[in-house]
Design a protein around this motif. Sequence first.
Motif, PDB file in Angstrom:
ATOM      1  N   UNK A 149       0.836  -1.199   0.000  1.00  0.00           N
ATOM      2  CA  UNK A 149       0.000   0.000   0.000  1.00  0.00           C
ATOM      3  C   UNK A 149       0.872   1.250   0.000  1.00  0.00           C
ATOM      4  N   UNK A 150       0.573   2.136  -0.935  1.00  0.00           N
ATOM      5  CA  UNK A 150       1.327   3.374  -1.073  1.00  0.00           C
ATOM      6  C   UNK A 150       0.406   4.436  -1.658  1.00  0.00           C
ATOM      7  N   UNK A 151       0.795   5.717  -1.586  1.00  0.00           N
ATOM      8  CA  UNK A 151      -0.073   6.769  -2.091  1.00  0.00           C
ATOM      9  C   UNK A 151      -0.382   6.558  -3.572  1.00  0.00           C
ATOM     10  N   UNK A 152      -1.642   6.804  -3.946  1.00  0.00           N
ATOM     11  CA  UNK A 152      -2.082   6.671  -5.325  1.00  0.00           C
ATOM     12  C   UNK A 152      -2.066   8.044  -5.982  1.00  0.00           C
ATOM     13  N   UNK A 153      -1.561   8.166  -7.224  1.00  0.00           N
ATOM     14  CA  UNK A 153      -1.547   9.468  -7.877  1.00  0.00           C
ATOM     15  C   UNK A 153      -2.948  10.039  -8.020  1.00  0.00           C
ATOM     16  N   UNK A 154      -3.040  11.347  -7.971  1.00  0.00           N
ATOM     17  CA  UNK A 154      -4.324  11.998  -8.177  1.00  0.00           C
ATOM     18  C   UNK A 154      -4.876  11.635  -9.547  1.00  0.00           C
ATOM     19  N   UNK A 155      -6.194  11.483  -9.629  1.00  0.00           N
ATOM     20  CA  UNK A 155      -6.817  11.025 -10.864  1.00  0.00           C
ATOM     21  C   UNK A 155      -6.611  11.986 -12.019  1.00  0.00           C
ATOM     22  N   UNK A 156      -6.460  13.280 -11.730  1.00  0.00           N
ATOM     23  CA  UNK A 156      -6.367  14.252 -12.807  1.00  0.00           C
ATOM     24  C   UNK A 156      -4.918  14.570 -13.188  1.00  0.00           C
ATOM     25  N   UNK A 157      -3.953  13.831 -12.662  1.00  0.00           N
ATOM     26  CA  UNK A 157      -2.563  14.096 -13.018  1.00  0.00           C
ATOM     27  C   UNK A 157      -2.158  13.262 -14.217  1.00  0.00           C
ATOM     28  N   UNK A 158      -1.177  13.740 -14.939  1.00  0.00           N
ATOM     29  CA  UNK A 158      -0.652  13.029 -16.094  1.00  0.00           C
ATOM     30  C   UNK A 158       0.170  11.838 -15.619  1.00  0.00           C
ATOM     31  N   UNK A 159      -0.077  10.674 -16.212  1.00  0.00           N
ATOM     32  CA  UNK A 159       0.643   9.483 -15.802  1.00  0.00           C
ATOM     33  C   UNK A 159       1.899   9.269 -16.616  1.00  0.00           C
ATOM     34  N   UNK A 160       2.579   8.165 -16.315  1.00  0.00           N
ATOM     35  CA  UNK A 160       3.844   7.845 -16.980  1.00  0.00           C
ATOM     36  C   UNK A 160       3.745   6.608 -17.857  1.00  0.00           C
ATOM     37  N   UNK A 161       2.561   6.052 -18.044  1.00  0.00           N
ATOM     38  CA  UNK A 161       2.447   4.798 -18.797  1.00  0.00           C
ATOM     39  C   UNK A 161       2.906   4.953 -20.237  1.00  0.00           C
TER      40      UNK A 161
ATOM     41  N   UNK B  86       5.144   6.937 -21.390  1.00  0.00           N
ATOM     42  CA  UNK B  86       6.602   7.003 -21.397  1.00  0.00           C
ATOM     43  C   UNK B  86       7.209   5.633 -21.134  1.00  0.00           C
ATOM     44  N   UNK B  87       6.593   4.836 -20.288  1.00  0.00           N
ATOM     45  CA  UNK B  87       7.092   3.478 -20.076  1.00  0.00           C
ATOM     46  C   UNK B  87       7.018   2.664 -21.365  1.00  0.00           C
ATOM     47  N   UNK B  88       5.917   2.799 -22.084  1.00  0.00           N
ATOM     48  CA  UNK B  88       5.795   2.088 -23.351  1.00  0.00           C
ATOM     49  C   UNK B  88       6.848   2.557 -24.349  1.00  0.00           C
ATOM     50  N   UNK B  89       7.062   3.858 -24.401  1.00  0.00           N
ATOM     51  CA  UNK B  89       8.088   4.411 -25.289  1.00  0.00           C
ATOM     52  C   UNK B  89       9.472   3.888 -24.915  1.00  0.00           C
ATOM     53  N   UNK B  90       9.728   3.801 -23.613  1.00  0.00           N
ATOM     54  CA  UNK B  90      11.021   3.292 -23.154  1.00  0.00           C
ATOM     55  C   UNK B  90      11.215   1.841 -23.570  1.00  0.00           C
ATOM     56  N   UNK B  91      10.166   1.028 -23.454  1.00  0.00           N
ATOM     57  CA  UNK B  91      10.275  -0.373 -23.851  1.00  0.00           C
ATOM     58  C   UNK B  91      10.565  -0.515 -25.342  1.00  0.00           C
TER      59      UNK B  91
ATOM     60  N   UNK C 131      11.502  14.296 -20.128  1.00  0.00           N
ATOM     61  CA  UNK C 131      11.160  15.130 -21.268  1.00  0.00           C
ATOM     62  C   UNK C 131      10.068  14.518 -22.109  1.00  0.00           C
ATOM     63  N   UNK C 132      10.119  13.193 -22.322  1.00  0.00           N
ATOM     64  CA  UNK C 132       9.061  12.534 -23.078  1.00  0.00           C
ATOM     65  C   UNK C 132       7.719  12.679 -22.374  1.00  0.00           C
ATOM     66  N   UNK C 133       7.726  12.599 -21.043  1.00  0.00           N
ATOM     67  CA  UNK C 133       6.491  12.736 -20.266  1.00  0.00           C
ATOM     68  C   UNK C 133       6.068  14.189 -20.062  1.00  0.00           C
ATOM     69  N   UNK C 134       6.946  15.110 -20.488  1.00  0.00           N
ATOM     70  CA  UNK C 134       6.682  16.543 -20.338  1.00  0.00           C
ATOM     71  C   UNK C 134       6.482  16.913 -18.868  1.00  0.00           C
TER      72      UNK C 134
ATOM     73  N   UNK D  27      12.085  16.741 -13.799  1.00  0.00           N
ATOM     74  CA  UNK D  27      12.729  15.529 -13.304  1.00  0.00           C
ATOM     75  C   UNK D  27      12.126  15.070 -11.987  1.00  0.00           C
ATOM     76  N   UNK D  28      11.934  16.012 -11.074  1.00  0.00           N
ATOM     77  CA  UNK D  28      11.440  15.665  -9.745  1.00  0.00           C
ATOM     78  C   UNK D  28      10.017  15.117  -9.813  1.00  0.00           C
ATOM     79  N   UNK D  29       9.154  15.785 -10.594  1.00  0.00           N
ATOM     80  CA  UNK D  29       7.765  15.333 -10.702  1.00  0.00           C
ATOM     81  C   UNK D  29       7.690  13.969 -11.373  1.00  0.00           C
ATOM     82  N   UNK D  30       8.473  13.790 -12.442  1.00  0.00           N
ATOM     83  CA  UNK D  30       8.447  12.512 -13.148  1.00  0.00           C
ATOM     84  C   UNK D  30       8.893  11.374 -12.237  1.00  0.00           C
ATOM     85  N   UNK D  31      10.001  11.566 -11.524  1.00  0.00           N
ATOM     86  CA  UNK D  31      10.513  10.513 -10.644  1.00  0.00           C
ATOM     87  C   UNK D  31       9.491  10.157  -9.571  1.00  0.00           C
TER      88      UNK D  31
END
Length: 322
Positions: free
Chosen positions: A200-212, A214-219, A233-236, A239-243
């Motif tokens: 169990x960990x904090x869940x991202x807010x529903x209205x925030x941009x996700x990273x899926x 970018x993960x697909x692009x990375x693969x 940069x791909x996720x726009x 660095x801190x927000x993306x991480x």
Amino acid sequence: MGSVHRVVVLALDGVYPFELGIANRVFGSAEGRYEVLTCSVDGGPVRTNSDFSVTVGHGLDALRTADTVVLPPFDRALLTPELPAGVTDALAAIPEGARIVSICTGAFVLAAAGMLDGRPATTHWLLAERFREWFPYVDLDPDVLFVDDGDVLTSAGAAAGVDVCLHLVRRDHGTAVANQVARACIVPPWRDGGQAQYIEQPVPEADTQGTSATRQWALENLHEPLTLTELAGHARMSLRTFARRFTEEVGVSPGRWLIQQRVSRARHLLESTDLAVDDIAGQVGFATGTSLRQHLHAAIGVTPLAYRRTFRGEALTLRATS
């Protein structure tokens, strides 16, 4: 082991119905390569942790003929540091040389019998503290989906039983057969990451941009260096927000996730091709063959050549985190 490998599932009092059926569903999808039997300690019906009991087809005689024994989990309320009634005789019936696989709380039975002393193992992360208290001589790793220690394999909770059974199909018959079984069961051949992603960990807010995306692009671009700056940069995102968002969604850092994907891709190529290690390293984004060797050894404790030999009939000890 004969042409058909016999898997015997030992159902204990309080067994979880879902996990009880995993071995039959996975091994039974391997086109006649396995025979799956289910037994209890006395051959009689077994009470599940739900509002019904199950009638099994066999008693301990089935265990005496097993090539692999699967021990599904049972209700946590029944856990003790000692062996449940009748299990001593059941374990004694397992022939020498048979593989033993536990799912979730099944590891408590193996530990109580002393079968995990000095060995690596895992169980459900929720039970890790209790497991360590009761069985301090076991090298418990609660962050992985399963641990393969050769003749004894332990897995985490619920669906991790699917992961470990698919792994055994892959170990026995190679990637192509395991992938066919995974497709038949509508499950991924490999799952990314370990148990940490399910804690169990904090869940991202529903209205925030996700990273899926970018993960697909990375693969699709694993052969490239793929720095954190490029991913962000791909996720726009900064660095801190993306991480932060990446870790919230996936359960591991972007760097750790990239290494997991590269190791997983390298394992597939080692299993399914005759490419040189340096060539595989280049295809999966490791700078050199030496880098691949280091990361593969850190992940599963073996060299690329040893891993490749495994899928040509030799034994392997590993811990799976992907």
